[in-house]
Structure formats: structure tokens, C-alpha cells
Write a protein that holds these residues in place. Structure first.
Motif, PDB file in Angstrom:
ATOM      1  N   UNK A 123      44.349 -16.760 -20.711  1.00 26.62           N
ATOM      2  CA  UNK A 123      42.889 -16.817 -20.847  1.00 26.62           C
ATOM      3  C   UNK A 123      42.189 -15.667 -20.130  1.00 26.62           C
ATOM      4  N   UNK A 124      42.967 -14.628 -19.830  1.00 20.04           N
ATOM      5  CA  UNK A 124      42.364 -13.493 -19.134  1.00 20.04           C
ATOM      6  C   UNK A 124      42.539 -13.629 -17.637  1.00 20.04           C
ATOM      7  N   UNK A 134      46.602 -23.526 -18.395  1.00 18.66           N
ATOM      8  CA  UNK A 134      45.976 -22.200 -18.424  1.00 18.66           C
ATOM      9  C   UNK A 134      46.434 -21.362 -17.242  1.00 18.66           C
ATOM     10  N   UNK A 135      46.484 -20.076 -17.487  1.00 20.84           N
ATOM     11  CA  UNK A 135      46.895 -19.157 -16.418  1.00 20.84           C
ATOM     12  C   UNK A 135      45.788 -19.015 -15.381  1.00 20.84           C
ATOM     13  N   UNK A 136      46.149 -19.072 -14.133  1.00 20.65           N
ATOM     14  CA  UNK A 136      45.181 -18.885 -13.054  1.00 20.65           C
ATOM     15  C   UNK A 136      44.580 -17.498 -13.106  1.00 20.65           C
ATOM     16  N   UNK A 137      43.379 -17.377 -12.601  1.00 20.25           N
ATOM     17  CA  UNK A 137      42.611 -16.141 -12.713  1.00 20.25           C
ATOM     18  C   UNK A 137      43.316 -14.937 -12.055  1.00 20.25           C
ATOM     19  N   UNK A 138      44.117 -15.221 -11.022  1.00 19.60           N
ATOM     20  CA  UNK A 138      44.863 -14.135 -10.356  1.00 19.60           C
ATOM     21  C   UNK A 138      46.354 -14.437 -10.294  1.00 19.60           C
ATOM     22  N   UNK A 184      42.187 -22.916 -15.448  1.00 24.97           N
ATOM     23  CA  UNK A 184      42.662 -21.768 -14.654  1.00 24.97           C
ATOM     24  C   UNK A 184      42.585 -22.058 -13.149  1.00 24.97           C
ATOM     25  N   UNK A 185      41.492 -22.687 -12.732  1.00 22.50           N
ATOM     26  CA  UNK A 185      41.295 -22.920 -11.291  1.00 22.50           C
ATOM     27  C   UNK A 185      42.289 -23.908 -10.713  1.00 22.50           C
ATOM     28  N   UNK A 186      42.902 -24.698 -11.581  1.00 25.03           N
ATOM     29  CA  UNK A 186      43.840 -25.722 -11.105  1.00 25.03           C
ATOM     30  C   UNK A 186      45.294 -25.427 -11.429  1.00 25.03           C
ATOM     31  N   UNK A 187      45.574 -24.212 -11.877  1.00 30.56           N
ATOM     32  CA  UNK A 187      46.960 -23.913 -12.267  1.00 30.56           C
ATOM     33  C   UNK A 187      47.938 -24.184 -11.135  1.00 30.56           C
TER      34      UNK A 187
END
Ligand code: PEP
Ligand code: MN
Length: 312
Positions: free
Chosen positions: A211-212, A181-185, A159-162
């Protein structure tokens, strides 16, 4: 990119859509036909218009996106030879075909376990050779992309590297499938645009993973955007899987979220399971006990069947 609207879409809906595209800083261009209106979208290679059928991404010999539901499971991290071997044997005994486990760890705190690095990759390969399981791992650094690809069957962008575009470009050149993975925001549009980087730079084997996302809610780790899965399935031809573990942050929520993922039409799961979660060096609280994974597999089977999917 081209967006084809349903025949006879109402004028106000077309206007709303155009406004939303404009809000994103993009320029919508409408082509009005007798029955349909076409609006340009920013992504091309990832879109359903570009490729009508869902792309089947093969991880080793396991197809993802072919209409079945694939469960990728394993510990958050590779911690030791004993731990990864035990994990692999346990997963194999439950019928899992693809094991996840990270050698490179993106940790919020620099004081937390940072992963075993290349040594971990070697252990993962050993577990692969011993059990015949396919293996999956995260790559965080552009310098590790090619080397990690030699050890595993599928790479993961966390997520952190999307939006680490240099990493995405590098993984575009790698001859292994990538789970993005989808980034957190990240919005869905940003998520698809990140996939577009991989596709544009040459890697057509991309699997999206919801992943939320971060919302105002604090009752669980992240808010699983289950509606987003349905939206992604509609907008893109790429397989979409769900990581209920990082969404939940708590193992008791993993089963209900997995049921929802199967019901919404996801192509599979990426789930954390550890032979001994209390001793896990990362994400123990959200890691399933082996018995819980066994229960999960039994419980999602009829749901997969109800939406026309087999369970792999
Ligand atoms: C992981 O899958 O172990 C992980 C770190 O997840 P995310 O990138 O979604 O936080
Ligand atoms: Mn984790």
C-alpha cells in the motif's frame, strides 16, 4: 527458513546475500551442494520453499491467488446506512464482488472521524444481505477481532498495525481470511515475518497488500513499492494485492498505479471508491468516482490478459 539459490550463483553474490542477512542481525548458515547453495531465511511457513504453488485464499467463493485478478473496492469508511447501501448498489452494478469499508478507523488526528464501530459493522452486514456482496473491514484492536469476524468475509490489518503482534496472534485463531497491509516503514522481511505470525498461529488464509511506503518523496502520499510486489511474489506463496489509493493519496494517480499493479503480476487490487467523494468523511481526495472505477476496470482488463490473468 531455507533460501535456495539458483544453480551456479556467483560466490560474490552469495557473500553479498550472507552479509545482508547478517546486517539484519540473523545468522546465515550455508549448505554448499554441487550445483546449489542453500541459505537459511527467517520465515518458514510463508516461504515459497515451504509451499511451491501460490496459495489460493478464498474470500467467500471468490478465490484470490488462483491466477485471476480480483478487484476489492469500496469507500474508506462506513459513514451511514444510506452511504453504505448506495456504495454497495453502485459497486454491484459495476460487477465488483467484494466491498471494502472500515468501521474502525485509524486516524492520524484524534479530531477526525473515528468510524462507526460495531454500528458500522451492522450496516455492513445489512448491505451484504441486501446485495449479496462479500464484505471486508479493518480490525484495529485485539478485543474486536472475534466480533468483527462474525460480520464480514475477510478482515484487514492496517498498515499501522502490521506489527501489532497480539492482534496478529488473535487473528491467527480467527476462521476468516486476513488481508495484511505492509507497514508504512516496514521492510519486506518484516512484512513477511508479520504474515508468518498469522500462519504460525493457525490462520493459513493470508493475503499480503502493498500500500505504499514512506520515502523522501512528498509528491504523493506514499511510494508504491511496485518492485516489492515482484519480490514478495518470488519469496512467498501468499497472494499479493495492491492498494493504489493509500499509495496515491490522489484519485488521479489511482488508475496508472492500478495498471502497474496488474502488469507486475499482483493478484488483485484494494481500491477506494465512493458514490460521492466530496462528502466522504475520510480519504475523499483519493476515492474514485464511480465512473473512474468503471474506466479502471475496462483499462486493466487487457493488461491482466497480457500477463495471463482473468479479471474478476
Ligand atoms: C485503509 O485501507 O482504509 C487504511 C487505513 O489503509 P492503511 O492501513 O494502508 O493506511
Ligand atoms: Mn482510507
Amino acid at each position: 527458513m531455507i533460501m535456495v539459490l539458483k544453480p551456479n550463483t556467483a560466490k560474490n553474490e552469495i557473500k553479498n546475500l550472507s552479509d545482508r542477512i547478517r546486517e539484519k542481525g540473523l545468522k546465515p548458515v550455508e549448505f554448499e551442494g554441487a550445483e546449489r547453495t542453500v541459505i537459511q531465511k527467517p520465515f518458514k511457513l510463508a516461504s515459497r520453499e515451504h509451499h511451491q504453488d501460490t496459495t489460493i485464499v478464498k474470500i467467500g467463493e471468490v478465490p484470490v491467488g488462483n491466477g485471476d485478478f480480483v478487484v476489492i473496492a469500496g469507500p474508506c469508511s462506513i459513514e451511514s446506512e444510506e452511504q453504505i447501501m448506495e456504495s454497495a448498489e453502485m459497486l454491484k452494478s459495476l460487477g465488483i464482488k467484494i466491498m471494502r469499508a472500515s468501521a474502525f478507523k485509524p486516524r492520524t488526528s484524534p479530531y477526525d472521524f473515528q468510524g462507526m464501530g460495531i454500528e458500522g459493522l451492522k450496516l455492513l452486514k445489512k448491505a451484504r444481505e441486501k446485495t449479496g456482496l462479500l464484505v471486508e473491514t479493518e480490525v484495529m484492536d485485539v478485543r474486536d477481532a472475534a466480533i468483527a469476524a462474525e460480520y464480514v468475509d475477510v478482515l484487514r490489518v492496517g498498515a499501522r498495525n502490521m506489527q501489532n503482534y497480539d492482534l496478529l496472534k488473535e487473528l491467527g485463531k480467527v476462521n476468516k481470511p486476513v488481508i495484511l497491509k505492509r507497514g508504512i516503514s516496514a521492510t519486506i522481511n518484516e512484512f513477511i515475518m508479520a504474515a508468518e505470525y498469522l500462519l504460525f498461529h493457525g490462520n493459513r488464509n493470508v493475503i499480503l497488500c502493498e500500500r505504499g511506503i514512506r520515502t523522501f518523496e512528498t509528491a504523493y502520499r506514499n511510494t508504491l513499492d511496485i518492485g516489492g510486489v515482484a519480490v514478495l511474489k518470488g519469496l512467498t506463496h501468499l497472494p499479493v494485492i495492491v492498494d493504489p489509493s493509500h499509495a496515491a493519496g490522489n484519485r488521479d494517480l489511482v488508475l496508472p498505479l492500478s495498471r502497474a499493479a496488474a502488469a507486475v503480476g499482483a493478484d488483485g487490487l484494494l481500491v477506494e471508491c465512493h458514490p460521492n467523494p466530496e462528502k466522504a468523511l475520510s480519504d475523499g481526495a483519493q476515492s474514485l468516482y464511480p465512473m473512474q472505477l468503471s474506466k479502471l476496470l475496462k483499462e486493466i482488463k487487457p493488461i491482466c490478459r497480457a500477463v495471463g490473468k482473468g479479471l474478476r
